[in-house]
Design a protein around this motif. Sequence first.
Motif, short mmCIF file in Angstrom:
data_model
loop_
_atom_site.label_atom_id
_atom_site.label_comp_id
_atom_site.label_asym_id
_atom_site.label_seq_id
_atom_site.Cartn_x
_atom_site.Cartn_y
_atom_site.Cartn_z
N SER A 14 7.33 83.62 -18.93
CA SER A 14 8.03 84.79 -19.49
C SER A 14 9.32 84.36 -20.18
O SER A 14 9.66 84.89 -21.25
CB SER A 14 8.33 85.79 -18.38
N ILE A 47 10.16 84.89 -24.19
CA ILE A 47 11.37 85.56 -24.69
C ILE A 47 12.12 84.67 -25.68
O ILE A 47 12.60 85.14 -26.72
CB ILE A 47 12.27 85.96 -23.51
N THR A 58 10.37 84.67 -29.02
CA THR A 58 10.48 85.92 -29.78
C THR A 58 11.72 85.93 -30.68
O THR A 58 11.76 86.67 -31.66
CB THR A 58 10.55 87.14 -28.84
N TYR A 79 8.82 91.05 -33.95
CA TYR A 79 9.57 91.22 -32.70
C TYR A 79 9.32 92.61 -32.11
O TYR A 79 9.16 92.76 -30.90
CB TYR A 79 11.06 91.02 -32.94
N GLN A 80 9.29 93.62 -32.98
CA GLN A 80 9.04 94.98 -32.51
C GLN A 80 7.65 95.08 -31.88
O GLN A 80 7.47 95.71 -30.83
CB GLN A 80 9.17 95.98 -33.66
N ALA A 116 7.69 93.28 -28.51
CA ALA A 116 8.42 94.05 -27.50
C ALA A 116 7.54 95.15 -26.93
O ALA A 116 7.53 95.39 -25.71
CB ALA A 116 9.69 94.64 -28.12
N MET A 152 4.86 93.45 -24.73
CA MET A 152 5.36 92.99 -23.44
C MET A 152 5.58 94.16 -22.48
O MET A 152 5.51 94.00 -21.26
CB MET A 152 6.66 92.20 -23.61
N ALA A 153 5.84 95.34 -23.03
CA ALA A 153 6.02 96.52 -22.18
C ALA A 153 4.69 97.12 -21.72
O ALA A 153 4.69 98.02 -20.89
CB ALA A 153 6.83 97.58 -22.93
#
Length: 346
Positions: free
Chosen positions: A174, A178, A181, A189-190, A193, A196-197
């Motif tokens: 992880s 990060i 990214t 990146y968006q 993100a 990853m959520a």
Amino acid sequence: MDINYVSPVEKKRKRKNSWIAVTFVIFLFASFVVSMNTGYIRLTPLEVVQTIIGNGSAKQELILFTIRLPRIIIAILVGAALAVSGCILQGMTRNALADPGILGINAGAGLVVMLFVAFMPTQNFNTVVMLPIAACLGAALTAFLIYTLSYNKEKGFSPKKLLLTGIALASGISAVTIILTLRLSPEQYQFIAIWMAGGIWGASWNFVLALLPFIVLLIPYVWRKSHVLNILNLGDALATGLGATIKKDRFILLAIAVILAGSAVSVSGGIGFVGLIAPHLVRRLVGPKHQVVIPISALVGGFFVLVADTIGRWLIQPSEIPAGIVVAVIGAPYFLYLLARTKVSS
């Protein structure tokens, strides 16, 4: 004595398990119907039925067939894959805390997915087909590292060490994800993100077709091998005495768990806890026999992810909360509860 005799207790248990399975089928169907009617643009049940039979408007057909149905099916397939993967890992390790997310398998798959989408167009069909394969390779490499680091030549396989190694490796992966990214474009990146959520981003029929073969082929195979998981649950020494080929069976089952988790992660992002909660809940309802636990876990996992995704789409319209966050809100306290009650054996 009749060899086909079934005791009244066994009949009662089978009848109870059948009712539990039917109940979750009903729950899954009900959530399917509700999810079809849920979204920023609401379709009434009558409009959904009219659209399905071909009497809906072009806008209604676009919403239902192009946007919502693929996402609903993906959510169910992802939930089933993660639940069965967790069921395999818990059966292999004899540890109720084993889960592809906690062990770092999802993180390994996610790292490869991030690298893959950074350089490839994700809506190209050839790319979509390759994405689950790439995720499986990342998951497989992670699983190999975990298994190798937790295996002791003298003491053999250690479930406790496997769990701790997986948690440590997941944290490391992880961190690397990060860091990487930071080199992505704002658009990439968006996307990462949201991934990853735990947002179900692969909401198209191409992704359904890419994921479906893994589910249709592997889950029935695992169900056929459920007796092996029952034997492995008894411990290595007893399993060997009963004629099980421990290393071979464990390798095959681990490979299937990795493929199921990796393929699911490739289209759903980092959704955790499903592989932990679903099998554990099912075992409490129906007992330890994997012949029953595996199919009902698949139903519960599909139901769980679909409900989480539906809640995420409904709660803060027109925006949405990724399904992984909704799952984590429920799963994290449940994990702490299990951690407090479970004695992790070495």
